[in-house]
Design a protein around this motif. Structure first.
Motif, PDB file in Angstrom:
ATOM      1  N   TYR A  67       0.829  -1.203   0.068  1.00  0.00           N
ATOM      2  CA  TYR A  67      -0.163  -0.138   0.219  1.00  0.00           C
ATOM      3  C   TYR A  67       0.979   1.233   0.202  1.00  0.00           C
ATOM      4  O   TYR A  67       0.903   1.982   0.941  1.00  0.00           O
ATOM      5  N   ALA A  68       1.719   1.464  -1.158  1.00  0.00           N
ATOM      6  CA  ALA A  68       2.748   2.498  -1.253  1.00  0.00           C
ATOM      7  C   ALA A  68       1.720   3.914  -0.860  1.00  0.00           C
ATOM      8  O   ALA A  68       0.812   4.068  -1.536  1.00  0.00           O
ATOM      9  N   GLN A 143      -1.495   4.841  -4.453  1.00  0.00           N
ATOM     10  CA  GLN A 143      -0.286   4.349  -4.927  1.00  0.00           C
ATOM     11  C   GLN A 143       0.052   5.497  -6.181  1.00  0.00           C
ATOM     12  O   GLN A 143       1.211   6.137  -6.071  1.00  0.00           O
ATOM     13  N   LEU A 296       1.283  -0.082 -12.289  1.00  0.00           N
ATOM     14  CA  LEU A 296       0.037   0.037 -11.882  1.00  0.00           C
ATOM     15  C   LEU A 296      -1.013  -1.055 -12.664  1.00  0.00           C
ATOM     16  O   LEU A 296      -1.053  -0.817 -13.714  1.00  0.00           O
TER      17      LEU A 296
END
Length: 430
Positions: A67-68, A143, A296
């Motif tokens: 979960y950047a 993100q 992504l």
């Protein structure tokens, strides 16, 4: 999310935070927090440092990997300078010692959270055109917020119609290139020689028909962002030239002799599996790693069913000149469809319904007439079917874990052997 193995302290802190308008989810361990995060949209994690099995720093490492950009505040009764240094080096937003000072905690939370994040977790959100309220999209937006300000090249993967260009535009608007141009080109829509000219430009006389100098899109996107859509369709010889642009930050027009410096953020997108194309020799490995600094993955629409009512009503307001609404049965029909064409298909269905509905009430029949295949009406199943599916999947998983040893599987599932055999028979599992 509040993560602490002290239930009394957790309840007290939760009450304090809820009194200030925050919604608090409790987790008694790092492992419990990770399980809950898989299905819950969270804006910030407040975790204890000292916990059994997985401490706060280990939990933070897991969060940063999955979960950047999710803010993490660390609290401990064993505060020390080394702990604080370790925490800050690992990307911890703030480090607070116990006993917790309420004002200090609130100040740290408000500093860590963007203003829009303090809204109710169930309310829809809009991040530069990415409208959403599902947990999967909230995680994707987190993100994007984390990586957009960087200069990293980003590869956007997703099925056709999932919104890859909209995502790219959101990244551009949140980046340091936001004041520059955003230019998109579909690499699969042009023949190779035209694609080369469009990207790199050409000099007058470089080939038949080149009657004047032409600036390429890479130069046009200088100080901005260039999206290479369907990058998997780019011919191999052009991939070599693009790799040079990425490595040298320069571009040479067709027929030109001088390199021209460019400062452009390269985003790429594809519905194809580029890693597989690399293994098959259809895409250059060195270019793949240049483009895929960050990847992504966009969820399909059937993986974000919670967003269907939001998107349907948004399209309705955009496409209709007069107020229209979907009936409850019409909305149920939308929720029950599998959407192989994703958001683009949903937009087309709403456009059809608006065109075919003279009044203000869009019926279920109107929606069903716009849907091409009733066999795909399976995205959202009923509760009984969901229970049966879960039970069958659970039994198969337990059997796999026990290498098909039924007595052992029954023990693991906390059922006696005869009951477990009955469940296997019920679901036709041999």
């Amino acid at each position: 999310m509040l993560v602490d193995d002290d239930p009394a302290l957790s309840e007290l802190l939760a009450m304090r935070l809820e009194s200030h308008g925050f919604r608090v989810t409790l987790a008694s361990s790092g492992h419990a927090a990770l399980r809950q995060l898989a299905n819950t949209a969270i804006d910030l994690v407040l975790t204890d440092l000292r916990m059994d099995n997985m401490d706060g720093l280990a939990l933070n490492q897991k969060l940063q990997a999955s979960y950047a950009g999710l803010p993490v505040i660390m609290m401990t009764a064993h505060g020390s300078i080394p702990d604080a240094v370790d925490a800050i080096q690992q990307g911890i937003t703030a480090f607070i010692t116990k006993p917790i000072d309420s004002d200090e905690l609130l100040a740290a939370i408000n500093k860590a959270l963007p203003e829009q994040s303090t809204s109710h977790a169930s309310e829809p959100d809009n991040f530069h055109g990415l409208y959403h309220q599902s947990a999967s999209m909230r995680q994707l937006v987190q993100q994007i917020k984390a990586i957009a300000p960087s200069q990293a090249n980003i590869l956007i993967q997703g099925e056709s119609g999932t919104g890859k260009e909209v995502t790219a535009r959101a990244i551009h608007r949140a980046s340091s290139h936001a004041q520059g141009p955003f230019i998109a080109i579909n690499c699969g829509a042009l023949p190779a020689h035209l694609l080369e000219s469009e990207l790199f430009g050409h000099k007058k006389g470089a080939f038949t028909g080149a009657i004047a100098d032409k600036q390429g899109l890479i130069q046009s996107a200088d100080q901005g962002t260039l999206l290479l859509d369907e990058i998997g369709d780019m011919p191999l010889d052009l991939q070599v030239k693009l790799l040079r642009v990425l490595q040298e930050k320069t571009v040479r027009p067709i027929g030109g002799h001088q390199e021209q410096t460019v400062n452009v953020r390269i985003l790429s997108a594809s519905h194809k599996n580029i890693a597989q194309a690399v293994s098959e020799g259809k895409f250059r490995e060195d270019l793949y790693y240049r483009l895929n600094v960050v990847q992504l993955s966009l969820p399909s629409l059937k993986e974000r069913v919670e967003d269907i009512p939001l998107l349907a009503n948004l399209f309705l307001s955009q496409l209709s000149k007069t107020p229209k609404r979907l009936s409850p049965d019409a909305m149920t029909a939308l929720l029950s469809y599998a959407w192989p064409g994703n958001i683009r298909q949903l937009h087309n269905v709403i456009e059809y319904c608006v065109a075919m509905t003279p009044g203000s009430h869009i019926s279920e029949d109107s929606v069903l007439n716009a849907l091409p295949a009733q066999d795909d009406r399976q995205a959202f199943i009923g509760l009984n079917d969901a229970k049966r599916q879960f039970e069958r999947d659970y039994i198969l998983k337990v059997l796999a874990l026990c290498q098909n040893n039924v007595p052992q599987a029954a023990k693991l599932a906390q059922r006696n052997r005869s009951d477990f055999y009955k469940l296997m028979k019920k679901h036709d599992i041999q």
